[in-house]
Design an enzyme around this catalytic site. Structure first.
Site, PDB file in Angstrom:
ATOM      1  N   HIS A   3      -5.566   1.730 -14.844  1.00 50.84           N
ATOM      2  CA  HIS A   3      -4.737   2.776 -15.456  1.00 50.84           C
ATOM      3  C   HIS A   3      -4.444   2.393 -16.904  1.00 50.84           C
ATOM      4  O   HIS A   3      -4.244   1.214 -17.210  1.00 50.84           O
ATOM      5  CB  HIS A   3      -3.434   2.930 -14.675  1.00 50.84           C
ATOM      6  CG  HIS A   3      -3.648   3.478 -13.298  1.00 50.84           C
ATOM      7  ND1 HIS A   3      -3.943   4.799 -13.069  1.00 50.84           N
ATOM      8  CD2 HIS A   3      -3.659   2.878 -12.087  1.00 50.84           C
ATOM      9  CE1 HIS A   3      -4.103   4.997 -11.766  1.00 50.84           C
ATOM     10  NE2 HIS A   3      -3.943   3.848 -11.148  1.00 50.84           N
TER      11      HIS A   3
ATOM     12  N   HIS B  62     -15.155  -2.737  -3.925  1.00 48.66           N
ATOM     13  CA  HIS B  62     -14.017  -1.829  -4.118  1.00 48.66           C
ATOM     14  C   HIS B  62     -13.601  -1.778  -5.588  1.00 48.66           C
ATOM     15  O   HIS B  62     -12.763  -2.557  -6.038  1.00 48.66           O
ATOM     16  CB  HIS B  62     -12.858  -2.351  -3.242  1.00 48.66           C
ATOM     17  CG  HIS B  62     -11.705  -1.418  -3.148  1.00 48.66           C
ATOM     18  ND1 HIS B  62     -10.792  -1.481  -2.108  1.00 48.66           N
ATOM     19  CD2 HIS B  62     -11.273  -0.412  -3.930  1.00 48.66           C
ATOM     20  CE1 HIS B  62      -9.871  -0.557  -2.269  1.00 48.66           C
ATOM     21  NE2 HIS B  62     -10.140   0.107  -3.386  1.00 48.66           N
TER      22      HIS B  62
ATOM     23  N   HIS C  73     -12.692   1.145  -8.894  1.00 49.07           N
ATOM     24  CA  HIS C  73     -12.468   2.533  -9.329  1.00 49.07           C
ATOM     25  C   HIS C  73     -12.889   2.607 -10.789  1.00 49.07           C
ATOM     26  O   HIS C  73     -12.107   2.257 -11.673  1.00 49.07           O
ATOM     27  CB  HIS C  73     -10.984   2.903  -9.206  1.00 49.07           C
ATOM     28  CG  HIS C  73     -10.436   2.801  -7.813  1.00 49.07           C
ATOM     29  ND1 HIS C  73     -10.363   3.885  -6.966  1.00 49.07           N
ATOM     30  CD2 HIS C  73      -9.931   1.759  -7.125  1.00 49.07           C
ATOM     31  CE1 HIS C  73      -9.827   3.504  -5.813  1.00 49.07           C
ATOM     32  NE2 HIS C  73      -9.554   2.219  -5.875  1.00 49.07           N
TER      33      HIS C  73
ATOM     34  N   ARG D  60     -13.544   5.314 -12.290  1.00 49.11           N
ATOM     35  CA  ARG D  60     -12.818   6.454 -12.867  1.00 49.11           C
ATOM     36  C   ARG D  60     -13.643   7.630 -13.359  1.00 49.11           C
ATOM     37  O   ARG D  60     -13.073   8.574 -13.914  1.00 49.11           O
ATOM     38  CB  ARG D  60     -11.938   5.983 -14.042  1.00 49.11           C
ATOM     39  CG  ARG D  60     -10.824   5.063 -13.642  1.00 49.11           C
ATOM     40  CD  ARG D  60      -9.835   5.801 -12.781  1.00 49.11           C
ATOM     41  NE  ARG D  60      -8.638   5.021 -12.517  1.00 49.11           N
ATOM     42  CZ  ARG D  60      -8.177   4.779 -11.287  1.00 49.11           C
ATOM     43  NH1 ARG D  60      -8.802   5.247 -10.226  1.00 49.11           N
ATOM     44  NH2 ARG D  60      -7.082   4.086 -11.119  1.00 49.11           N
TER      45      ARG D  60
ATOM     46  N   ASN E  39     -12.168   8.594  -5.548  1.00 51.28           N
ATOM     47  CA  ASN E  39     -10.971   9.367  -5.936  1.00 51.28           C
ATOM     48  C   ASN E  39     -10.925   9.660  -7.433  1.00 51.28           C
ATOM     49  O   ASN E  39     -10.024   9.245  -8.153  1.00 51.28           O
ATOM     50  CB  ASN E  39      -9.691   8.648  -5.484  1.00 51.28           C
ATOM     51  CG  ASN E  39      -9.588   7.221  -5.991  1.00 51.28           C
ATOM     52  OD1 ASN E  39     -10.598   6.573  -6.240  1.00 51.28           O
ATOM     53  ND2 ASN E  39      -8.378   6.732  -6.151  1.00 51.28           N
TER      54      ASN E  39
ATOM     55  N   ASP F 192     -10.375  -4.033  -5.987  1.00 51.74           N
ATOM     56  CA  ASP F 192      -9.596  -2.787  -6.102  1.00 51.74           C
ATOM     57  C   ASP F 192      -9.228  -2.533  -7.565  1.00 51.74           C
ATOM     58  O   ASP F 192      -8.101  -2.152  -7.885  1.00 51.74           O
ATOM     59  CB  ASP F 192      -8.342  -2.813  -5.222  1.00 51.74           C
ATOM     60  CG  ASP F 192      -7.764  -1.408  -5.009  1.00 51.74           C
ATOM     61  OD1 ASP F 192      -8.358  -0.434  -5.518  1.00 51.74           O
ATOM     62  OD2 ASP F 192      -6.718  -1.293  -4.353  1.00 51.74           O
TER      63      ASP F 192
HETATM   64  O1  DOR Z   1      -2.896   1.167  -6.345  1.00 52.89           O
HETATM   65  C1  DOR Z   1      -3.870   1.851  -6.087  1.00 52.89           C
HETATM   66  N1  DOR Z   1      -4.626   2.391  -7.046  1.00 52.89           N
HETATM   67  N2  DOR Z   1      -4.179   2.056  -4.809  1.00 52.89           N
HETATM   68  C2  DOR Z   1      -5.111   2.947  -4.457  1.00 52.89           C
HETATM   69  O2  DOR Z   1      -5.323   3.139  -3.281  1.00 52.89           O
HETATM   70  C3  DOR Z   1      -5.828   3.739  -5.465  1.00 52.89           C
HETATM   71  C4  DOR Z   1      -5.857   3.023  -6.748  1.00 52.89           C
HETATM   72  C5  DOR Z   1      -6.278   3.930  -7.885  1.00 52.89           C
HETATM   73  O3  DOR Z   1      -7.306   4.585  -7.741  1.00 52.89           O
HETATM   74  O4  DOR Z   1      -5.583   3.990  -8.887  1.00 52.89           O
HETATM   75 ZN    ZN Z   2      -8.738   1.247  -4.285  1.00 55.80          ZN
HETATM   76 ZN    ZN Z   3      -6.530   1.716  -1.546  1.00 53.01          ZN
END
Ligand code: DOR
Ligand code: ZN
Ligand code: ZN
Length: 432
Positions: A302, A59, A61, A63, A92, A298
């Site tokens: 950012h 998991h 991201h 980006r 996403n 996760d």
């Molecule tokens: O805090 C989060 N950030 N939860 C998510 O489900 C998505 C993730 C993100 O992509 O920034």
């Molecule tokens: Zn996530």
């Molecule tokens: Zn999530």
């Protein structure tokens, strides 16, 4: 042709237990796990060190395309410096990875972005929309499973809204998707409850634990055991309720609590939110009791600039791919828990759940994706030493043991003591 390599005299985390021994690496794979010392063209002295399967982080991201905060070169470097040899990337992005075409475009982007440095092994999750059911079959994710090639790790469903536009907030679509997909990874927060709480106090009370529990109840009604992976559970209650499913916990829900919103503000804002100290303790108890299958970072990098916009306006998410394995290693060492259980939580279980071929174990025939950790070396987490493009970490200043000295990808040393090679990981292959 890659040179053969012998990793000598390490404590090897094998699936049957920890054992002192040697690993012979040839042609990108583990050729032998042995007590003897076969000849090799090069060697690493792992005396006093722990040799484990590289982490498979299900998991992250990273980006790309279209967003700031990370790219595949910085993300790969961060992963490798943290002992992660395979990542499964979330959809996403901008645009989101919701079709087979977008998945193949992402692979081209990964190759382009990592041309000047190392690349971690990777797999990609396909994002669910209300309209893309045909892409589920196109990506080989249909249920019942067919023998065609699989192109994605799972179908990612956001039951609650978060970063990006992906959202499945109607029960009928959710039920349909669960019926036709061989593996669904779920961001399980109930959007109806989130909307109902929209007017209340702060981020934490707007996304209460009840939202997570309610989403899991829906999944219990319609999801099949063995085909649902619940991302980022935050408490023992969720772990118990979700017992028929695979369950992931993140380091931030294990190591941080809601009090951090007071000191770090938006930098501690994440979905689902950090919970109370009591919930955090219950999540550890669930993990200790075998009710957590995988650690997923996760990693949601950012930029500091976007986080500085204030708690209301700033996006949710914290970076974590580089610190996940060291934090967990440190905790297992501190509690005196068997490290081979850590190897299952950070590597073997993910390989089994997502059907990743040839990874997740130190055994002959498996890919030589390996982290070598020196348990004598304590170091503080410092954002300036991490490799994130976003440039910050919620764990700043924590002193931990568990940093890799060497990380190998497909038999090549990709990272050693702060330096990187151009070792290239590959798109994972899924078992059909
Ligand atoms: O805090 C989060 N950030 N939860 C998510 O489900 C998505 C993730 C993100 O992509 O920034
Ligand atoms: Zn996530
Ligand atoms: Zn999530």
């Amino acid at each position: 042709m890659r040179l053969s390599l012998l990793i000598k005299n390490g404590t090897l985390l094998l699936s049957e237990g920890a054992r002192r021994g040697n690993i012979l690496v040839k042609g990108g794979k583990i050729a032998a796990v042995t007590a003897t010392e076969p000849n090799a063209e090069s060697f690493i002295d792992a005396d006093g060190m722990v040799v484990m399967p590289g982490m498979i982080d299900p998991h992250v991201h990273f980006r790309q395309p279209g967003m700031e905060g990370e790219d595949w070169l910085s993300g790969s470097m961060a992963a490798l410096a943290g002992g992660v040899t395979t990542v499964l990337d979330m959809p996403n992005t901008k645009p989101p990875a919701t079709s087979v075409l977008r998945l193949s475009e992402k692979i081209e982007l990964i190759n382009a972005q990592t041309s000047s440095g190392p690349c971690v092994n990777y797999g990609l999750h396909l994002g669910a929309t209300r309209e893309n059911a045909n892409e589920i079959f196109g990506a080989g994710l249909g249920y019942p499973p067919s023998r065609e090639e699989r192109l994605a790790a799972s179908l990612k469903v956001f039951m609650g809204s978060s970063t990006g536009d992906l959202l499945i907030d109607d029960d009928l679509t959710l039920k349909e998707l669960l019926g036709i997909t061989r593996l669904v990874s779920v961001h399980a927060e109930d959007e109806d409850i989130i909307r109902g709480c929209a007017g209340s106090g702060d981020h934490l009370s707007r996304r209460p634990k009840e939202a997570a529990l309610s989403a899991i109840r829906k999944l219990l009604a319609w999801g099949a055991p063995g085909r649902v992976y619940i991302c980022h559970i935050t408490s023992g209650e969720e772990a118990d309720l979700a017992s028929p499913f695979y369950r992931e916990a993140t380091p931030h829900h294990l190591f941080l609590n809601d009090g951090l919103m007071k000191t770090m503000g938006s930098f501690a804002k994440v979905n689902p939110p950090l919970r109370s100290e009591q919930d955090r303790a219950s999540l550890w108890a669930a993990l200790a009791g075998g009710k957590v299958d995988c650690i997923g970072s996760d990693h949601a990098p950012h930029t500091a600039a976007s986080k500085r916009m204030g708690v209301e306006a700033s996006p949710s998410g914290v970076p974590g791919v580089e610190t996940a394995l060291p934090l967990m290693f440190n905790a297992f060492l501190k509690w005196g828990w068997p490290l081979q259980r850590l190897a299952a939580l950070t590597s073997r279980n993910a390989a089994r759940i997502f059907g990743i071929y040839g990874k997740g174990e130190l055994a002959a025939g498996f890919d030589a994706d390996i982290a070598i950790i020196d348990p004598r070396e304590e170091r503080k987490v410092r954002a300036e030493r991490l490799h994130y493009k976003c440039g910050w970490t919620p764990y700043e200043g924590m002193a931990i043991v568990g940093w890799p000295r060497h990380t190998l990808v497909l038999g090549e040393v990709a990272y050693v003591d702060g330096s990187f090679s151009k070792a290239k990981g590959r798109s994972v292959v899924y078992e059909v």
